[in-house]
Enzyme design. Structure first.
Site, PDB file in Angstrom:
ATOM      1  N   CYS A 341       0.787  -1.239   0.000  1.00 15.45           N
ATOM      2  CA  CYS A 341       0.000   0.000   0.000  1.00 15.45           C
ATOM      3  C   CYS A 341       0.822   1.293   0.000  1.00 15.45           C
ATOM      4  CB  CYS A 341      -1.030  -0.010   1.126  1.00 15.45           C
ATOM      5  SG  CYS A 341      -0.666  -1.062   2.516  1.00 15.45           S
ATOM      6  N   ARG A 370       7.109 -11.058   5.493  1.00 16.65           N
ATOM      7  CA  ARG A 370       6.664 -10.821   6.861  1.00 16.65           C
ATOM      8  C   ARG A 370       7.285 -11.885   7.765  1.00 16.65           C
ATOM      9  NH1 ARG A 370       0.152  -9.847   5.741  1.00 16.65           N
ATOM     10  NH2 ARG A 370       0.429  -8.166   4.213  1.00 16.65           N
ATOM     11  N   GLN A 388       1.236 -11.240  -3.133  1.00 13.96           N
ATOM     12  CA  GLN A 388      -0.139 -10.784  -2.954  1.00 13.96           C
ATOM     13  C   GLN A 388      -0.729 -10.375  -4.300  1.00 13.96           C
ATOM     14  OE1 GLN A 388       0.346  -7.580   0.004  1.00 13.96           O
ATOM     15  NE2 GLN A 388      -1.072  -8.710   1.288  1.00 13.96           N
ATOM     16  N   ASP A 390      -2.565  -7.989  -5.020  1.00 13.20           N
ATOM     17  CA  ASP A 390      -2.964  -6.808  -4.269  1.00 13.20           C
ATOM     18  C   ASP A 390      -3.431  -5.707  -5.210  1.00 13.20           C
ATOM     19  OD1 ASP A 390      -3.334  -5.515  -1.920  1.00 13.20           O
ATOM     20  OD2 ASP A 390      -1.231  -5.033  -1.572  1.00 13.20           O
ATOM     21  N   HIS A 392      -5.171  -1.408  -5.057  1.00 15.78           N
ATOM     22  CA  HIS A 392      -5.678  -0.258  -4.300  1.00 15.78           C
ATOM     23  C   HIS A 392      -6.445   0.641  -5.248  1.00 15.78           C
ATOM     24  CE1 HIS A 392      -2.332  -1.750  -1.836  1.00 15.78           C
ATOM     25  NE2 HIS A 392      -3.130  -1.411  -0.831  1.00 15.78           N
ATOM     26  N   LYS A 478     -13.456  -3.495   7.148  1.00 15.24           N
ATOM     27  CA  LYS A 478     -13.150  -4.344   5.995  1.00 15.24           C
ATOM     28  C   LYS A 478     -14.185  -5.450   5.843  1.00 15.24           C
ATOM     29  CE  LYS A 478      -9.967  -7.349   8.606  1.00 15.24           C
ATOM     30  NZ  LYS A 478      -8.622  -7.929   8.670  1.00 15.24           N
TER      31      LYS A 478
END
Length: 662
Positions: A341, A370, A388, A390, A392, A478
């Site tokens: 992000c 992580r 991911q 991912d 946005h 979420k």
């Protein structure tokens, strides 16, 4: 005696009772049959013993049919196991025995550790204790008495537990017949209410209080259920899960491996990387035309993570690197990105954005790292380095609801393509520790609640919804998407998260219709979540029998005799030309041996060719898991397999084009 206690029952009725009336007496006042079935009470939602006096509040009589009964059954079974162990092996010390997901465990201090061979003997004694049907009774002891009694029994660990209980808490002792233990409770009325739907599963070592400096204890794990049917179903799922374990199937299918020199990261083999890239290619096609695919740096200065808030909230889970500066001896601290992000915000901020350009949707198959404790690592399901899918979305406040619905439709469509039809969508609301004004949280939760209602209405009951109070991210509420696999297990995968916080922290803005700077809404979304984990879920869901369009190796062409090898090569080449992943097996082995070997590696289709097939230009198709062979002409076989191997999204587009042309 005047009524001193007022109880409200689930049907809304209110009754008065004398002070000191117990839960059992309340049940008896309603009906003798209810009292016979009662195992506990719930007072204002808190489970309590039937023997406890009631106080004014909302009361429920809990029976074994109640979902909450499972916790009591498991708790009581743990106590019975401890009694059985001490009857069979006097001198064994009992320590801690909590209820856990699907069962319970108890830790014991014993000179010689337990072995799996001891479990049937313990189970047999447990059934005898349950048959005795001794009542559970509670006493409150003074601290000095508790210390002395347990010390006299040689229960040093219990003495330590007594000392750890704060002075403002009662020391509760629960008896079942003559045997007793220190326990918070509550318990059912008697051991007989436990039933026999339990099983001891395994033994393991465990340090006292989880500290490796403390003595090693022996832990016995068990499971307990309300009925034999529930127990059998659970054991069936465990057996199926073991057969479907993606780590074992990954070895058999030659997909990937792990090794100590790279803990928590995947070593992808050729076939595994092929299936991984098949997933990525599918997702890229699904995003084409609506998302911009971007790529943000892997390593960024800690200042960016401080701005985002991750350094404060997430630092212990980040991999950090300290390096000397280029021109000075000053050290700089960098971090491998644990999420994408902050990088995407930098891309959004690069250049002035107008409201006319919104929504801007940025997607990345971002490799993130992580730190997970070594004990938590679990194949593809829990790793330290993963990808991911991912994205946005930067949009206006007015566009937020529509974007959440658009994301929802995409997520559900993707899951359906992979065969997941049972999906639950839950809204996670604000946690206790969070950032941002309450007014922004109010706005975000209001919009998402409306979206959740729309999702439920549009699905006409097919999609279940729910609320998870306090489970939102620290920066916003979420949606969580949970899948149910082929054996009934649930997997939380996709998320949609509304975020007012990061755009504010980074000073992100667009120019609105009044030519003023306005902060965008940022929506985080993931569909597979971790691509590695999603692949692990797929492997287990299909038990390695992957659909042809996902399978890394789709066809093996095997010949019955060497005289048919030339025809086998032609068949294989034609299949490859048609876009299929094909290998050949022309070894001097019997065909049944070849079929068995390729079945172990989960090849979905084996094409068998002999001289007769070569002469007639036919093939025999053998499917994974089937003994039958289907004869087809070569042209029919190629057309059929090509159609089956076409990804569902590509098929939809082709069908849409046909309809458009028509």
């Amino acid at each position: 005696m005047s009524d001193a206690v007022s109880l409200t029952f689930p049907d809304g009725s209110v009754r008065g009772y004398a002070a000191g009336t117990t839960g059992r007496e309340v049940a008896e006042s309603i009906s003798k049959s209810l009292a016979k079935k009662a195992i506990a009470i719930a007072l204002d939602g808190e489970l309590r013993d039937l023997s406890d006096p009631v106080v004014t509040g909302k009361l429920e009589i809990v029976t074994r049919e109640d979902a909450r009964a499972l916790e009591l059954i498991r708790h009581d079974t743990a106590h019975v196991m401890a009694e059985a162990v001490q009857e069979l092996w006097p001198g064994t010390q009992v320590t801690i025995g909590p209820v856990i997901e699907n069962g319970f465990y108890y830790d014991f201090a014993k000179t010689e550790p337990f072995t799996p061979d001891d479990l049937p003997k313990i189970e047999k004694r447990m059934k005898e204790i349950i048959q005795r049907n001794k009542p559970f009774t509670k006493e409150i002891w003074p601290r000095d008495k508790a210390r002395q009694v347990f010390a006299d029994k040689g229960e040093a660990y219990k003495v330590e537990l007594v000392d750890a209980i704060s002075d403002d808490q009662d020391l509760k002792i629960y008896y079942q017949g003559d045997w007793f233990d220190l326990c918070r409770g509550p318990h059912m009325a008697s051991t007989g209410q436990i039933g026999n739907a339990f099983k001891l599963m395994r033994v393991a070592g465990a340090y006292w209080r989880g500290d490796s400096n403390n003595p090693m204890l022996t832990r016995i794990y068990g499971t307990a259920w309300r009925t034999q049917e529930e127990l059998d179903q659970y054991l069936h799922i465990l057996a199926e899960a073991e057969k479907r374990d993606h780590r074992r199937l990954g070895r058999e299918m030659d997909l990937f491996h792990f090794q100590e020199e790279g803990p928590g990261v995947v070593f992808w083999h050729g076939k595994g990387w092929r299936i991984f890239q098949t997933l990525v290619a599918y997702m890229r096609r699904r995003l084409a035309g609506t998302y911009q695919e971007v790529n943000a740096p892997q390593v960024l200065d800690k200042s960016l993570w401080e701005t985002s808030g991750h350094w404060g909230w997430y630092r212990d889970n980040m991999f950090k690197v300290t390096v000397a500066g280029d021109e000075t001896d000053d050290e700089r601290v960098f971090a491998l990105k644990p999420m994408n992000c902050p990088g995407h915000i930098q891309i959004f901020k690069h250049g002035l954005k107008s409201y006319r350009e919104l929504p801007i949707r940025l997607a990345e198959f971002g490799n993130v790292h992580r730190y997970e404790p070594s004990g938590a690592l679990h194949g593809l399901m829990r790793v330290r380095g993963f990808t991911q899918d991912d994205a946005h979305v930067f949009c206006t406040d007015e566009q937020m609801a529509a974007e959440c619905l658009r994301i929802n439709d995409l997520i559900l469509s993707v899951y359906q393509d992979f065969g997941f039809k049972e999906v639950v969508v839950k809204l996670s609301t604000r946690p206790e520790k969070r950032v941002g004004d309450d007014a922004l949280w109010d706005r975000a939760e209001s919009v998402m609640m409306d979206v959740l209602k729309t999702i439920e209405a549009q699905s006409e009951g097919r999609i279940k919804t729910g609320i998870l109070p306090g489970e939102g991210a620290f920066y916003g509420p979420k949606f969580e998407y949970t899948l149910k696999d082929a054996i009934g297990r649930e997997w939380q995968c996709g998320t949609t998260q509304v975020d007012f916080n990061l755009p504010e922290r980074f000073g992100a803005f667009y120019i609105d219709s009044n030519s003023e700077k306005t902060q965008p809404v940022m929506i985080h979304r993931a569909i597979c979540g971790s691509m590695e984990r999603f692949l692990g879920i797929l492997i287990e869901n299909f038990a390695g029998h992957m659909p042809l369009w996902i399978s890394p190796l789709q066809v093996v062409v095997a010949t019955i005799t060497s005289e048919a090898d030339d025809y086998g090569r032609e068949v294989a080449e034609l299949l490859r030309d048609a876009g299929l992943e094909v290998e050949t097996d022309f070894r001097n082995e019997k065909i049944n041996y070849k079929v068995r070997e390729h079945s172990v590696t989960k090849v979905p289709v084996i094409i068998v060719c002999g001289m007769r097939e070569a002469e007639e230009r036919t093939v025999n198709i053998r499917r994974l898991g089937s003994q039958a062979q289907t004869p087809m002409t070569l042209d029919e076989a190629i057309a059929s397999l090509v159609s089956e191997a076409t990804p569902p999204d590509v098929k939809r587009k082709a069908e849409l084009r046909k309809k458009t042309v028509a």
